[in-house]
Design a protein around this motif. Structure first.
Motif: not given
Length: 425
Positions: A254-256, A294-298, A374-378
């Motif tokens: 995913v992109d977001d 677009r990644i909020r936090v790495v 709903e957090v998108r975590l990878i």
């Protein structure tokens, strides 16, 4: 995924397996293609050939380089190798030998001597802004009768162009050592895109370059293409190979993304520690990043052994684990980042003593208004290993249809770091 201390921190997690391009070459094919390609080169009996080898963790690199040496010797050539890696290894001769050794490349494994120094010779010049830009070449290579460089073709981490990361770049920034890397990076992203191809052609026009050996890896980081390219054909052939390499690159599903957890970064993974084509961030002085993802936090958790303490790319993260910080060689990291015109990539982010603490920081301060469910975590092992990922339910629900998702229970170990997950580790 469960957490025995605070269930708010993590949503339900899944093991996501996404299809990637598989086109690995058999060992016999690798050897045959190199032998055939070298046999077609014009090599005078007794010619002294310098083989340039970089710092990347390329699949089968020991086999490839050893086979090139043997094939050249079969033609009657005298062969030695040299590090073609710009400022890597702390911009010292011994440091660059150490980088090669970390990849399994030594005099013994190659079957020839490795000559390493930072001394260069000016062998050509190009016109830039009404002045001459000198083209440097490793002094040992400049004294040889011909130069061959071997490198992986892939998208560059800082720009887009007809040629990006591959033979053209290695001829200039790699074989030109620290002096050339500094000169090229001084012109920023535009210089890398526009000046490197011109400089490489000027070097080829001197007659000093014999050939390049182009390598492409498939989506599983397996060698899928090997091609010996005579020097005069590199400029026209490499753009086609770059398009092929780009088509094989795996990406995040995913992109977001709210939080990307990267288990390890390093120079053997990417020239920027973690591939900017995967994470979207660049943070060079004159270029912040690509449009996607677009990644909020790495959150970066560690360094590879082969990177030998070079933690360039740590500044692409927002959070890091203490073990990563403790493994940093500040000299090699700083030299690499400064030479590349991207000092921010060496800046150490907020440091956590455990995964639990890092995720607590994310949950308390960095998550934003999005509910935990709903957090998108990878989570990935590194930016080369994207076939198997740990993802949150929010990612699993929108993952491509050809992916498979299996629920997992990711528990904590006693020191509150991630435990192992079958199928992922």
């Amino acid at each position: 995924m469960s957490h025995s201390h605070d269930d708010r921190l993590l949503p339900q997690m899944y093991l996501l397996e996404q299809p990637v391009a598989r086109a690995a070459l058999a060992t016999t094919d690798i050897v045959d293609r190199i032998a055939t390609g070298v046999a077609d080169l014009e090599i005078a009996p007794g010619a002294r050939i310098a083989l340039g080898i970089g710092s990347r963790g390329i699949d089968q690199i020991v086999l490839v380089t050893r086979t090139i040496v043997a094939a050249l010797r079969a033609r009657g050539a005298q062969v030695f190798a040299f590090p073609a890696m710009g400022s890597h290894g702390g911009a010292t001769g011994p440091g660059q030998l150490k980088v090669l050794a970390s990849l399994g490349i030594t005099d013994e494994t190659l079957g020839c001597e490795i000559r390493s120094s930072m001394e260069t010779r000016i062998v050509a010049r190009i016109a830039v802004d009404h002045t001459d830009l000198p083209i440097h070449l490793d002094a040992h290579a400049a004294a040889a009768d011909g130069v061959i460089v071997v490198n992986r073709i892939k998208p560059h981490t800082h720009f887009r162009g007809p040629t990006e990361s591959g033979l053209t770049k290695m001829l200039v920034i790699g074989a030109g050592k620290h002096e050339q890397a500094l000169a090229m990076h001084a012109h920023g992203v535009t210089g890398l895109r526009d000046l490197v191809p011109v400089s490489a052609q000027a070097l080829v026009d001197t007659g000093r370059v014999l050939a390049g050996v182009a390598l492409i890896e498939d989506g599983e980081h397996r060698l899928s293409h090997v091609e010996v390219i005579p020097a005069g054909q590199i400029r026209t052939r490499e753009p086609d190979l770059l398009r092929q390499a780009r088509s094989l690159m795996p990406r995040l599903p995913v992109d977001d993304i709210d939080l990307l957890v990267v288990d390890r970064i390093g120079k053997d993974i990417s020239g920027t520690g973690m591939d900017t084509n995967v994470v979207g961030r660049v943070r060079a002085l004159d270029f912040a990043g690509f449009e996607r993802p677009r990644i909020r936090v790495v959150y970066a958790r560690g360094l590879t052994h082969a990177t030998a303490g070079n933690a360039i790319g740590v500044g692409l993260a927002d959070l890091v684990h203490q073990r990563l910080v403790e493994a940093i060689d500040p000299v090699s990291t700083a030299v690499n980042a400064m030479t590349g015109g991207s000092p921010q990539t060496a800046a150490v982010p907020i440091t956590a003593t455990s995964d639990a603490e890092a995720l607590s920081h994310f949950d308390r301060y960095l998550r934003g208004a999005r509910p935990t469910s709903e957090v998108r975590l990878i989570r990935c092992r590194d930016t080369l290993s994207l076939q198997r990922l740990l993802v949150s339910r929010a990612v699993a629900e929108v993952a491509p249809a050809d992916s498979t998702c299996t629920p997992v229970d990711l528990r904590w170990t006693a020191d509150q770091d991630f435990g192992s997950v079958r199928g992922y580790d």
